[in-house]
Design a protein around this motif. Structure first.
Motif, PDB file in Angstrom:
ATOM      1  N   MET A   1      34.873 -25.011  15.861  1.00 50.34           N
ATOM      2  CA  MET A   1      34.528 -23.792  16.550  1.00 50.34           C
ATOM      3  C   MET A   1      33.030 -23.736  16.738  1.00 50.34           C
ATOM      4  O   MET A   1      32.270 -24.157  15.885  1.00 50.34           O
ATOM      5  CB  MET A   1      34.960 -22.575  15.733  1.00 50.34           C
ATOM      6  CG  MET A   1      36.430 -22.440  15.446  1.00 50.34           C
ATOM      7  SD  MET A   1      37.450 -21.756  16.742  1.00 50.34           S
ATOM      8  CE  MET A   1      36.494 -20.503  17.473  1.00 50.34           C
TER       9      MET A   1
ATOM     10  N   LYS B   1      29.819 -21.079  18.665  1.00 49.38           N
ATOM     11  CA  LYS B   1      29.517 -19.734  19.120  1.00 49.38           C
ATOM     12  C   LYS B   1      30.064 -19.527  20.538  1.00 49.38           C
ATOM     13  O   LYS B   1      29.876 -20.360  21.409  1.00 49.38           O
ATOM     14  CB  LYS B   1      28.010 -19.496  19.096  1.00 49.38           C
ATOM     15  CG  LYS B   1      27.620 -18.081  19.405  1.00 49.38           C
ATOM     16  CD  LYS B   1      26.133 -17.885  19.249  1.00 49.38           C
ATOM     17  CE  LYS B   1      25.766 -16.448  19.508  1.00 49.38           C
ATOM     18  NZ  LYS B   1      24.361 -16.192  19.249  1.00 49.38           N
TER      19      LYS B   1
ATOM     20  N   ASP C   1      33.292 -19.333  21.307  1.00 49.93           N
ATOM     21  CA  ASP C   1      34.709 -19.687  21.380  1.00 49.93           C
ATOM     22  C   ASP C   1      35.558 -18.465  21.038  1.00 49.93           C
ATOM     23  O   ASP C   1      35.165 -17.617  20.237  1.00 49.93           O
ATOM     24  CB  ASP C   1      35.042 -20.816  20.406  1.00 49.93           C
ATOM     25  CG  ASP C   1      34.547 -22.162  20.887  1.00 49.93           C
ATOM     26  OD1 ASP C   1      34.067 -22.245  22.025  1.00 49.93           O
ATOM     27  OD2 ASP C   1      34.629 -23.127  20.108  1.00 49.93           O
ATOM     28  N   VAL C   2      36.723 -18.379  21.626  1.00 51.85           N
ATOM     29  CA  VAL C   2      37.631 -17.258  21.405  1.00 51.85           C
ATOM     30  C   VAL C   2      38.828 -17.737  20.596  1.00 51.85           C
ATOM     31  O   VAL C   2      39.396 -18.783  20.887  1.00 51.85           O
ATOM     32  CB  VAL C   2      38.112 -16.672  22.756  1.00 51.85           C
ATOM     33  CG1 VAL C   2      39.125 -15.570  22.538  1.00 51.85           C
ATOM     34  CG2 VAL C   2      36.929 -16.164  23.566  1.00 51.85           C
ATOM     35  N   ILE C   3      39.196 -16.972  19.590  1.00 53.09           N
ATOM     36  CA  ILE C   3      40.383 -17.263  18.798  1.00 53.09           C
ATOM     37  C   ILE C   3      41.451 -16.262  19.224  1.00 53.09           C
ATOM     38  O   ILE C   3      41.221 -15.059  19.205  1.00 53.09           O
ATOM     39  CB  ILE C   3      40.115 -17.103  17.289  1.00 53.09           C
ATOM     40  CG1 ILE C   3      39.002 -18.053  16.843  1.00 53.09           C
ATOM     41  CG2 ILE C   3      41.387 -17.336  16.496  1.00 53.09           C
ATOM     42  CD1 ILE C   3      38.574 -17.830  15.416  1.00 53.09           C
ATOM     43  N   THR C   4      42.609 -16.754  19.592  1.00 55.03           N
ATOM     44  CA  THR C   4      43.704 -15.890  20.005  1.00 55.03           C
ATOM     45  C   THR C   4      44.830 -15.997  18.999  1.00 55.03           C
ATOM     46  O   THR C   4      45.236 -17.096  18.631  1.00 55.03           O
ATOM     47  CB  THR C   4      44.226 -16.304  21.402  1.00 55.03           C
ATOM     48  OG1 THR C   4      43.136 -16.264  22.310  1.00 55.03           O
ATOM     49  CG2 THR C   4      45.308 -15.374  21.873  1.00 55.03           C
ATOM     50  N   PHE C   5      45.320 -14.860  18.535  1.00 54.81           N
ATOM     51  CA  PHE C   5      46.433 -14.817  17.597  1.00 54.81           C
ATOM     52  C   PHE C   5      47.668 -14.307  18.331  1.00 54.81           C
ATOM     53  O   PHE C   5      47.610 -13.288  19.015  1.00 54.81           O
ATOM     54  CB  PHE C   5      46.137 -13.869  16.428  1.00 54.81           C
ATOM     55  CG  PHE C   5      44.979 -14.309  15.578  1.00 54.81           C
ATOM     56  CD1 PHE C   5      45.161 -15.250  14.581  1.00 54.81           C
ATOM     57  CD2 PHE C   5      43.719 -13.778  15.770  1.00 54.81           C
ATOM     58  CE1 PHE C   5      44.105 -15.649  13.786  1.00 54.81           C
ATOM     59  CE2 PHE C   5      42.653 -14.169  14.982  1.00 54.81           C
ATOM     60  CZ  PHE C   5      42.850 -15.113  13.996  1.00 54.81           C
TER      61      PHE C   5
ATOM     62  N   ILE D   1      38.685 -14.483   7.810  1.00 58.15           N
ATOM     63  CA  ILE D   1      38.091 -15.614   8.520  1.00 58.15           C
ATOM     64  C   ILE D   1      36.921 -16.120   7.690  1.00 58.15           C
ATOM     65  O   ILE D   1      36.034 -15.359   7.323  1.00 58.15           O
ATOM     66  CB  ILE D   1      37.628 -15.207   9.936  1.00 58.15           C
ATOM     67  CG1 ILE D   1      38.832 -14.736  10.749  1.00 58.15           C
ATOM     68  CG2 ILE D   1      36.925 -16.370  10.620  1.00 58.15           C
ATOM     69  CD1 ILE D   1      38.485 -14.201  12.109  1.00 58.15           C
TER      70      ILE D   1
ATOM     71  N   ARG E   1      34.204 -19.708   6.859  1.00 57.60           N
ATOM     72  CA  ARG E   1      33.707 -21.008   7.301  1.00 57.60           C
ATOM     73  C   ARG E   1      33.341 -21.810   6.066  1.00 57.60           C
ATOM     74  O   ARG E   1      33.026 -21.254   5.020  1.00 57.60           O
ATOM     75  CB  ARG E   1      32.518 -20.861   8.246  1.00 57.60           C
ATOM     76  CG  ARG E   1      31.258 -20.419   7.565  1.00 57.60           C
ATOM     77  CD  ARG E   1      30.073 -20.480   8.515  1.00 57.60           C
ATOM     78  NE  ARG E   1      29.087 -19.515   8.077  1.00 57.60           N
ATOM     79  CZ  ARG E   1      28.217 -18.947   8.871  1.00 57.60           C
ATOM     80  NH1 ARG E   1      28.219 -19.238  10.148  1.00 57.60           N
ATOM     81  NH2 ARG E   1      27.354 -18.081   8.411  1.00 57.60           N
TER      82      ARG E   1
END
Length: 81
Positions: A1, A3, A5-9, A28, A30
């Motif tokens: 990932m 900066k 980027d989109v996380i979709t659930f 979340i 890191r």
């Protein structure tokens, strides 16, 4: 990932839904250079209210209340013997 980027659930129920409630609270993290995890956000801790401020965090003072605090403190220091 990286900066931006989109996380979709995508969440579905695996059984009976007996109302519109949910119990899912994602965390979340890191992995730092030393291999230890660092929590970036925790839904239980960082969930926001209608004013978009996390529910479990103290709100900062308004600029006006900060000014009043400084004025009160300056008056106290003026009379120190």
């Amino acid at each position: 990932m990286k900066k931006g980027d989109v996380i979709t659930f995508a969440v579905t129920c695996e059984g009976d839904t007996n109302s519109d409630g949910f119990v899912w609270a994602p965390v979340i993290e890191r992995i730092k250079a030393d291999g230890k995890p660092e929590i970036l956000t925790d839904a239980k801790r960082d969930f926001c209210g209608a004013d978009h401020w996390p529910l479990n965090r103290t709100k900062p003072q308004t600029p006006l209340s900060q000014l009043v605090q400084v004025l009160l403190m300056s008056n106290e220091f003026q009379f120190v013997d």
